[in-house]
Write an enzyme that holds these catalytic residues in place. Structure first.
Site, short mmCIF file in Angstrom:
data_model
loop_
_atom_site.label_atom_id
_atom_site.label_comp_id
_atom_site.label_asym_id
_atom_site.label_seq_id
_atom_site.Cartn_x
_atom_site.Cartn_y
_atom_site.Cartn_z
N GLU A 40 82.48 24.54 52.38
CA GLU A 40 83.00 25.18 53.60
C GLU A 40 84.38 24.62 53.91
O GLU A 40 84.62 23.42 53.77
CB GLU A 40 82.06 24.90 54.78
CG GLU A 40 82.53 25.56 56.08
CD GLU A 40 81.61 25.32 57.28
OE1 GLU A 40 81.64 26.14 58.20
OE2 GLU A 40 80.87 24.32 57.28
N LYS A 109 80.96 33.95 58.61
CA LYS A 109 79.90 33.14 59.24
C LYS A 109 79.33 33.89 60.45
O LYS A 109 80.05 34.25 61.37
CB LYS A 109 80.50 31.80 59.66
CG LYS A 109 79.50 30.77 60.14
CD LYS A 109 80.23 29.45 60.34
CE LYS A 109 79.30 28.29 60.63
NZ LYS A 109 80.04 27.01 60.65
N CYS A 150 76.99 27.17 56.48
CA CYS A 150 76.66 26.03 57.34
C CYS A 150 75.59 26.34 58.39
O CYS A 150 74.40 26.38 58.08
CB CYS A 150 77.94 25.50 57.99
SG CYS A 150 77.78 23.79 58.58
#
Length: 272
Positions: A40, A109, A150
């Site tokens: 990331e 995301k 994440c």
């Protein structure tokens, strides 16, 4: 097939990050990796104060480099994530390139990291970032792959949808911190893997104690039995593992939870 996770040391100099990332991708390919993953925020320091300064359009400088090195090495390259600018909004975005250099997927995301653990960590991605609104999957000759970034790993429904759609490998570039990392990083990966009988891979930046946000590191691969089969420490390194889809099929046969779900009582569905 061989999977390589590149736990990259990320500096404040974008050109350096890109150069080192591409060098390690070439190294991984030379060692037989067919699918290579970056962490990331691999081209910029992680933090709300950096996203705007480092943000790029897609396609742009960073994704062009990823496309070129994927084609040069003839691999599938999951480009961790970068801050993306589009229409005046910023996103935390992962791009995937195939062996011909074409972009196969772009994942923004979905779940933004807005947390407050008193006395330990407070962080609010939504101060600068906008969320994505879609699931992201792509096909390889080996298996179908589902993507999250994440914080997305904390949402079990997302992984379940990927499992329903035929994904056998879930990949989460992520930068957990020194509070959430030791507590939940491995636990969440093992949970997603066992729940859905899939391989789960997470790729963190290397730990930099001097950074404003200190990443936990410990990039990991978990098999469908919930076993950790590869794991990095905190330093910059490349982790290799062989993904055995025959083992996945055997586990699903032995404990057939996917066919034994009580869809008459409950369901998880993809809305768009």
């Amino acid at each position: 097939f061989r999977l390589a996770l590149i736990q990259l040391h990320v500096s404040a100099v974008k050109s350096e990050n890109l150069q080192r990332a591409c060098g390690l991708v070439r190294e991984a390919s030379a060692k037989g990796a067919k699918v290579v993953v970056l962490p990331e925020c691999f081209n910029s320091p992680y933090g709300t104060q950096y996203f705007k300064e480092y943000a790029e359009k897609i396609p742009g400088e960073s994704t062009q480099k990823l496309s070129e090195v994927a084609k040069e090495c003839s691999i599938y390259l999951i480009g961790g994530s970068i801050p993306e600018e589009d229409g005046g909004k910023l996103y935390n975005t992962c791009t995937v390139f195939g062996p011909d250099g074409a972009m196969l997927a772009k994942h923004r995301k979905v779940h933004l990291f807005d947390i407050n653990v008193p006395g330990k960590i407070q962080f609010k991605e939504s101060e600068t970032l906008s969320p994505g609104h879609s699931f992201s999957m792509f096909d390889t000759p080996y298996c179908k792959v589902g993507l999250g970034i994440c914080y997305d790993i904390r949402f079990a429904e997302m992984a379940q949808i990927y499992g329903q759609k035929g994904c056998q490998l879930l990949i989460y570039p992520g930068a957990f911190n020194l509070t959430t990392g030791p507590a939940h990083w491995e636990l969440l990966q093992r949970g997603r893997a066992v729940d859905n009988q899939v391989y789960v891979a997470t790729v963190s930046p290397a730990r930099d104690e001097k950074a404003s946000y200190v990443a936990w590191g410990h990039s990991t691969v978990v098999n469908p039995w919930g076993e950790v089969i590869a794991k990095a420490g905190a330093e910059e390194t490349v982790v290799y593992t062989d993904i055995d889809l025959k083992k996945l099929a055997e586990i699903r046969q032995q404990i057939p939870i996917l066919s034994q779900k009580r869809c008459d009582l409950y369901s998880v569905e993809m809305k768009k």
